[in-house]
Write a protein that holds these residues in place. Structure first.
Motif, PDB file in Angstrom:
ATOM      1  N   SER A   1      21.807   4.051  -7.934  1.00 15.77           N
ATOM      2  CA  SER A   1      20.853   4.287  -6.848  1.00 15.77           C
ATOM      3  C   SER A   1      20.467   2.962  -6.193  1.00 15.77           C
ATOM      4  N   TYR A   2      20.006   3.052  -4.964  1.00 11.96           N
ATOM      5  CA  TYR A   2      19.599   1.852  -4.215  1.00 11.96           C
ATOM      6  C   TYR A   2      18.074   1.826  -4.108  1.00 11.96           C
ATOM      7  N   LEU A   3      17.490   0.693  -4.416  1.00 10.14           N
ATOM      8  CA  LEU A   3      16.026   0.541  -4.407  1.00 10.14           C
ATOM      9  C   LEU A   3      15.632  -0.386  -3.261  1.00 10.14           C
ATOM     10  N   VAL A   4      14.658   0.064  -2.485  1.00 12.69           N
ATOM     11  CA  VAL A   4      14.194  -0.696  -1.320  1.00 12.69           C
ATOM     12  C   VAL A   4      12.685  -0.887  -1.449  1.00 12.69           C
ATOM     13  N   ALA A   5      12.276  -2.122  -1.732  1.00 10.47           N
ATOM     14  CA  ALA A   5      10.853  -2.419  -1.835  1.00 10.47           C
ATOM     15  C   ALA A   5      10.228  -2.401  -0.446  1.00 10.47           C
ATOM     16  N   ALA A   6       9.011  -1.861  -0.350  1.00  2.87           N
ATOM     17  CA  ALA A   6       8.315  -1.791   0.933  1.00  2.87           C
ATOM     18  C   ALA A   6       7.708  -3.141   1.332  1.00  2.87           C
ATOM     19  N   ALA A   7       7.369  -3.964   0.346  1.00  4.65           N
ATOM     20  CA  ALA A   7       6.690  -5.246   0.620  1.00  4.65           C
ATOM     21  C   ALA A   7       7.738  -6.319   0.967  1.00  4.65           C
TER      22      ALA A   7
ATOM     23  N   VAL B   1      20.779  -3.681   4.675  1.00 10.35           N
ATOM     24  CA  VAL B   1      21.018  -5.103   4.395  1.00 10.35           C
ATOM     25  C   VAL B   1      21.362  -5.846   5.680  1.00 10.35           C
ATOM     26  N   ARG B   2      22.199  -5.233   6.510  1.00 12.17           N
ATOM     27  CA  ARG B   2      22.566  -5.865   7.778  1.00 12.17           C
ATOM     28  C   ARG B   2      21.347  -6.038   8.684  1.00 12.17           C
TER      29      ARG B   2
ATOM     30  N   LYS C   1       0.837  -1.191   0.000  1.00  9.20           N
ATOM     31  CA  LYS C   1       0.000   0.000   0.000  1.00  9.20           C
ATOM     32  C   LYS C   1       0.879   1.250   0.000  1.00  9.20           C
ATOM     33  N   GLY C   2       0.405   2.333  -0.549  1.00 17.77           N
ATOM     34  CA  GLY C   2       1.153   3.587  -0.514  1.00 17.77           C
ATOM     35  C   GLY C   2       2.418   3.505  -1.345  1.00 17.77           C
ATOM     36  N   THR C   3       3.523   3.988  -0.782  1.00 18.13           N
ATOM     37  CA  THR C   3       4.802   3.961  -1.486  1.00 18.13           C
ATOM     38  C   THR C   3       5.272   2.517  -1.619  1.00 18.13           C
ATOM     39  N   VAL C   4       5.428   2.064  -2.857  1.00 21.41           N
ATOM     40  CA  VAL C   4       5.775   0.669  -3.104  1.00 21.41           C
ATOM     41  C   VAL C   4       7.289   0.449  -3.022  1.00 21.41           C
ATOM     42  N   GLU C   5       8.065   1.457  -3.399  1.00 20.35           N
ATOM     43  CA  GLU C   5       9.514   1.302  -3.414  1.00 20.35           C
ATOM     44  C   GLU C   5      10.174   2.646  -3.135  1.00 20.35           C
ATOM     45  N   TYR C   6      11.248   2.590  -2.386  1.00 22.13           N
ATOM     46  CA  TYR C   6      12.022   3.786  -2.063  1.00 22.13           C
ATOM     47  C   TYR C   6      13.336   3.759  -2.834  1.00 22.13           C
ATOM     48  N   ALA C   7      13.794   4.937  -3.239  1.00 20.30           N
ATOM     49  CA  ALA C   7      15.066   5.055  -3.943  1.00 20.30           C
ATOM     50  C   ALA C   7      16.021   5.916  -3.117  1.00 20.30           C
ATOM     51  N   LEU C   8      17.219   5.394  -2.889  1.00 16.72           N
ATOM     52  CA  LEU C   8      18.268   6.152  -2.225  1.00 16.72           C
ATOM     53  C   LEU C   8      19.282   6.547  -3.288  1.00 16.72           C
ATOM     54  N   VAL C   9      19.316   7.827  -3.633  1.00 19.39           N
ATOM     55  CA  VAL C   9      20.208   8.269  -4.717  1.00 19.39           C
ATOM     56  C   VAL C   9      21.581   8.590  -4.142  1.00 19.39           C
ATOM     57  N   PRO C  10      22.650   8.365  -4.915  1.00 14.97           N
ATOM     58  CA  PRO C  10      24.010   8.590  -4.400  1.00 14.97           C
ATOM     59  C   PRO C  10      24.252  10.024  -3.953  1.00 14.97           C
ATOM     60  N   GLY C  11      23.707  11.012  -4.664  1.00 12.66           N
ATOM     61  CA  GLY C  11      23.891  12.396  -4.273  1.00 12.66           C
ATOM     62  C   GLY C  11      25.344  12.844  -4.386  1.00 12.66           C
ATOM     63  N   LEU C  12      25.692  13.847  -3.555  1.00 17.33           N
ATOM     64  CA  LEU C  12      27.032  14.401  -3.621  1.00 17.33           C
ATOM     65  C   LEU C  12      28.052  13.560  -2.854  1.00 17.33           C
ATOM     66  N   ASP C  13      27.569  12.648  -2.016  1.00 21.20           N
ATOM     67  CA  ASP C  13      28.470  11.806  -1.222  1.00 21.20           C
ATOM     68  C   ASP C  13      28.002  10.358  -1.357  1.00 21.20           C
ATOM     69  N   PRO C  14      28.385   9.688  -2.444  1.00 20.31           N
ATOM     70  CA  PRO C  14      27.905   8.310  -2.678  1.00 20.31           C
ATOM     71  C   PRO C  14      28.230   7.351  -1.534  1.00 20.31           C
ATOM     72  N   SER C  15      29.302   7.616  -0.800  1.00 18.64           N
ATOM     73  CA  SER C  15      29.684   6.697   0.280  1.00 18.64           C
ATOM     74  C   SER C  15      28.622   6.672   1.380  1.00 18.64           C
ATOM     75  N   ARG C  16      27.950   7.799   1.603  1.00 11.22           N
ATOM     76  CA  ARG C  16      26.917   7.831   2.642  1.00 11.22           C
ATOM     77  C   ARG C  16      25.693   7.025   2.218  1.00 11.22           C
ATOM     78  N   ALA C  17      25.324   7.131   0.949  1.00  8.46           N
ATOM     79  CA  ALA C  17      24.206   6.327   0.456  1.00  8.46           C
ATOM     80  C   ALA C  17      24.542   4.844   0.533  1.00  8.46           C
ATOM     81  N   GLU C  18      25.782   4.508   0.177  1.00  5.37           N
ATOM     82  CA  GLU C  18      26.197   3.097   0.252  1.00  5.37           C
ATOM     83  C   GLU C  18      26.181   2.604   1.702  1.00  5.37           C
ATOM     84  N   ARG C  19      26.628   3.463   2.614  1.00  9.63           N
ATOM     85  CA  ARG C  19      26.644   3.066   4.023  1.00  9.63           C
ATOM     86  C   ARG C  19      25.222   2.790   4.530  1.00  9.63           C
ATOM     87  N   LEU C  20      24.282   3.641   4.141  1.00  5.57           N
ATOM     88  CA  LEU C  20      22.891   3.420   4.543  1.00  5.57           C
ATOM     89  C   LEU C  20      22.356   2.127   3.929  1.00  5.57           C
TER      90      LEU C  20
END
Length: 360
Positions: free
Chosen positions: A352-358, A328-329, A304-323
């Motif tokens: 970019s990183y994709l995180v399904a809500a379901a 995953v952990r 329901k609602g937002t089906v998938e979230y996207a985490l874009v690398p932005g100006l500091d890709p290492s922070r997106a990767e860390r998240l």
């Protein structure tokens, strides 16, 4: 890890079954019913995350011995037949070692129960935190400490339906177990709250039988998701904190003059842990079904609602990767795009990183 000889002989099969039950996407409704009928309930007992709260670690040794050695005990027989009991005897070995060293420096030939005696003095930094002086009972959300990384790996191996974190509190208290105090996190569903009541009433009956004092609801909430009790809750477990009044030495003279001993603390923790395992064993099928339904509900709500979230690398890709690695952990599935993709009126860049809500 303790269970009947029959269950221990097929431990890998039991663990594989618990993993399948934890992810309804991998099974049909009929297969889930087969798992519920055949699997033991998984009970996780964690001791001593604060190194200066030491009675629970000795209680853990008594728990293991009792579950292995008791004879003609209907409760132990039920636990062996219907449960896998996972015991973590010492979550914080560095803090415990620091506390014991300091305590022994002040101990005389005869224990001194006076609260102002040297053996009750705990100079900085004390034993509560781990080697890095971090309170690991706040770390389950951020997973910043090596001990937390190890514990979460165990959780994702045994997928417990019941999780207990055994602590100590001020020496003038009695004993605390669930249900917790308000505010309870609003995302804790009614079914879980009902189970808090079930375990609390069964613990209370055993404490009444043995003449031990206790309280519920007055203190200790389940709001923050990074506690040792609440992180399992949000994974579908019945997570509970137990708190024993602490002598912080062989004995403590409490306000009013009564003496609390270290042995008292060990006995009370042992009693609540064994009773909790028995309650779980006697409700094996109901707990497994509740757990499967909880994990399914997470998938259903995620559609329901937002089906998938996207985490874009932005100006500091290492922070997106860390998240992404942190998710995953935590047991959350994360995918990464290899090329740019359209998402509504926006373009999601490659990497970019994709995180399904379901997800369960």
């Amino acid at each position: 890890v303790l269970g009947s000889p029959a269950n221990m002989a097929k431990l890998d099969t039991m663990k594989a079954g618990l993993k399948r039950l934890a992810d309804p996407r991998t099974t049909t409704a009929a297969e889930r019913e087969d798992l519920i009928r055949s699997l033991p309930v998984s009970v996780w007992l964690m001791h001593g995350v604060h190194g200066n709260e030491i009675s629970s670690s000795d209680a853990s040794l008594a728990e293991a011995y009792h579950l292995l050695a008791a004879r003609n005990d209907a409760g132990v027989d039920a636990i062996a037949a219907n449960a896998l009991v996972v015991i973590d005897p010492m979550q914080n070995p560095d803090g415990r070692a620091r506390f014991l060293f300091q305590n022994l420096q002040g101990r005389a030939a005869v224990p001194d129960a006076d609260a102002i005696s040297a053996e009750h003095d705990e100079p900085w930094p004390g034993g509560r935190a781990n080697h890095y002086l971090f309170d690991m009972n706040r770390d389950w959300f951020s997973i910043s400490q090596p001990e937390t990384i190890g514990r979460i790996a165990v959780h994702q191996e045994y997928f417990p339906q019941v999780s207990v974190d055994l602590h100590e509190m001020g020496g003038n208290g009695t004993y605390y177990f669930a249900p917790p105090a308000d505010p309870i996190n609003p995302f804790v569903p009614k079914d879980q709250r009902d189970w808090f009541d079930t375990f609390g009433r069964n613990n209370a009956a055993r404490f009444d039988e043995r003449g031990f004092g206790y309280f519920i609801r007055e203190n200790y909430d389940s709001f923050y998701p990074g506690y040792g009790e609440s992180w399992p809750i949000f994974n579908g477990s019945i997570g509970m904190t137990y708190e024993q009044a602490s002598a912080r030495a062989p004995a403590l003279k409490r306000d009013g003059g009564l003496i609390l001993t270290y042995k008292d603390g060990v006995l009370h923790h042992f009693t609540s842990a064994i009773q909790t395992a028995r309650t779980a064993a006697e409700n094996r099928e109901k707990l497994l079904r509740y757990y499967a339904n909880y994990r399914q509900s997470a998938i259903d709500e995620g559609k329901k609602g937002t089906v998938e979230y996207a985490l874009v690398p932005g100006l500091d890709p290492s922070r997106a990767e860390r998240l992404a690695r942190l998710l995953v952990r935590q047991g959350i599935e994360v995918r990464q795009t290899t090329e740019a993709a359209k998402a509504g009126i926006r373009t999601i860049p490659a990497g970019s990183y994709l995180v399904a809500a379901a997800q369960p």
